[in-house]
Design a protein around this motif. Sequence first.
Motif, mmCIF file in Angstrom:
data_model
loop_
_atom_site.group_PDB
_atom_site.id
_atom_site.type_symbol
_atom_site.label_atom_id
_atom_site.label_comp_id
_atom_site.label_asym_id
_atom_site.label_seq_id
_atom_site.Cartn_x
_atom_site.Cartn_y
_atom_site.Cartn_z
ATOM 1 N N TRP A 2 32.835 39.839 65.176
ATOM 2 C CA TRP A 2 31.677 39.399 64.416
ATOM 3 C C TRP A 2 30.883 38.374 65.219
ATOM 4 O O TRP A 2 31.390 37.799 66.182
ATOM 5 C CB TRP A 2 32.086 38.810 63.072
ATOM 6 N N GLY A 3 29.654 38.166 64.812
ATOM 7 C CA GLY A 3 28.812 37.159 65.445
ATOM 8 C C GLY A 3 27.471 37.089 64.758
ATOM 9 O O GLY A 3 27.132 37.935 63.952
ATOM 10 N N ALA A 11 28.307 41.405 69.776
ATOM 11 C CA ALA A 11 29.371 42.121 69.067
ATOM 12 C C ALA A 11 29.027 43.605 68.951
ATOM 13 O O ALA A 11 29.879 44.474 69.187
ATOM 14 C CB ALA A 11 29.587 41.507 67.682
ATOM 15 N N LEU A 12 27.789 43.899 68.614
ATOM 16 C CA LEU A 12 27.356 45.294 68.515
ATOM 17 C C LEU A 12 27.405 45.979 69.882
ATOM 18 O O LEU A 12 27.876 47.116 70.004
ATOM 19 C CB LEU A 12 25.945 45.370 67.932
ATOM 20 N N LEU A 13 26.955 45.274 70.910
ATOM 21 C CA LEU A 13 26.969 45.834 72.262
ATOM 22 C C LEU A 13 28.396 46.094 72.739
ATOM 23 O O LEU A 13 28.682 47.132 73.345
ATOM 24 C CB LEU A 13 26.244 44.901 73.230
ATOM 25 N N ALA A 24 36.184 47.419 63.511
ATOM 26 C CA ALA A 24 34.940 47.240 62.752
ATOM 27 C C ALA A 24 34.107 46.190 63.486
ATOM 28 O O ALA A 24 34.634 45.425 64.289
ATOM 29 C CB ALA A 24 35.217 46.785 61.324
ATOM 30 N N VAL A 25 32.825 46.170 63.189
ATOM 31 C CA VAL A 25 31.941 45.154 63.762
ATOM 32 C C VAL A 25 30.971 44.697 62.679
ATOM 33 O O VAL A 25 30.453 45.512 61.915
ATOM 34 C CB VAL A 25 31.192 45.682 65.012
ATOM 35 N N VAL A 26 30.787 43.374 62.589
ATOM 36 C CA VAL A 26 29.817 42.822 61.649
ATOM 37 C C VAL A 26 28.890 41.885 62.411
ATOM 38 O O VAL A 26 29.294 41.253 63.388
ATOM 39 C CB VAL A 26 30.478 42.086 60.458
ATOM 40 N N ALA A 27 27.653 41.822 61.965
ATOM 41 C CA ALA A 27 26.672 40.974 62.622
ATOM 42 C C ALA A 27 25.780 40.316 61.579
ATOM 43 O O ALA A 27 25.315 40.980 60.659
ATOM 44 C CB ALA A 27 25.835 41.790 63.599
ATOM 45 N N GLY A 51 28.898 46.310 59.569
ATOM 46 C CA GLY A 51 28.340 45.490 58.504
ATOM 47 C C GLY A 51 27.185 44.677 59.061
ATOM 48 O O GLY A 51 27.306 44.093 60.139
ATOM 49 N N LEU A 52 26.069 44.665 58.356
ATOM 50 C CA LEU A 52 24.894 43.911 58.777
ATOM 51 C C LEU A 52 24.412 43.025 57.639
ATOM 52 O O LEU A 52 24.288 43.488 56.503
ATOM 53 C CB LEU A 52 23.763 44.864 59.178
#
Length: 111
Positions: A2-3, A11-13, A24-27, A51-52
Amino acid sequence: MWGWSMGGFGALLLAETYPGWLRAVVAFSPAVRPGDVVFAGAEQLRGTPVGLWCGRQDSFLGDVRALAEALPEPPVRAEWADGRHNFAYWGTVIPDAFALLGAALTAPREA
């Protein structure tokens, strides 16, 4: 992973660069815009829960919404609540984001 802001971009990159490595990744308010490397690599997020979160008074809101639309699958969470690009807003969404990450970590990996 996350970030927020540039951390959310990172985080997405990271999730795009190593597909399947993150559960999973959240931003929060990721510093993204159409045409950047995150948008260009969005297809690599297929199969990764995303998650956005972005405040409605955040200057990144339009671009974060565009990213949500550009993902190959809808985000598992995408929320746009009142708030700015600051910790006062991000602090309100941390519990939801960590719940999403916790669920991804406790769920069995698909083969």
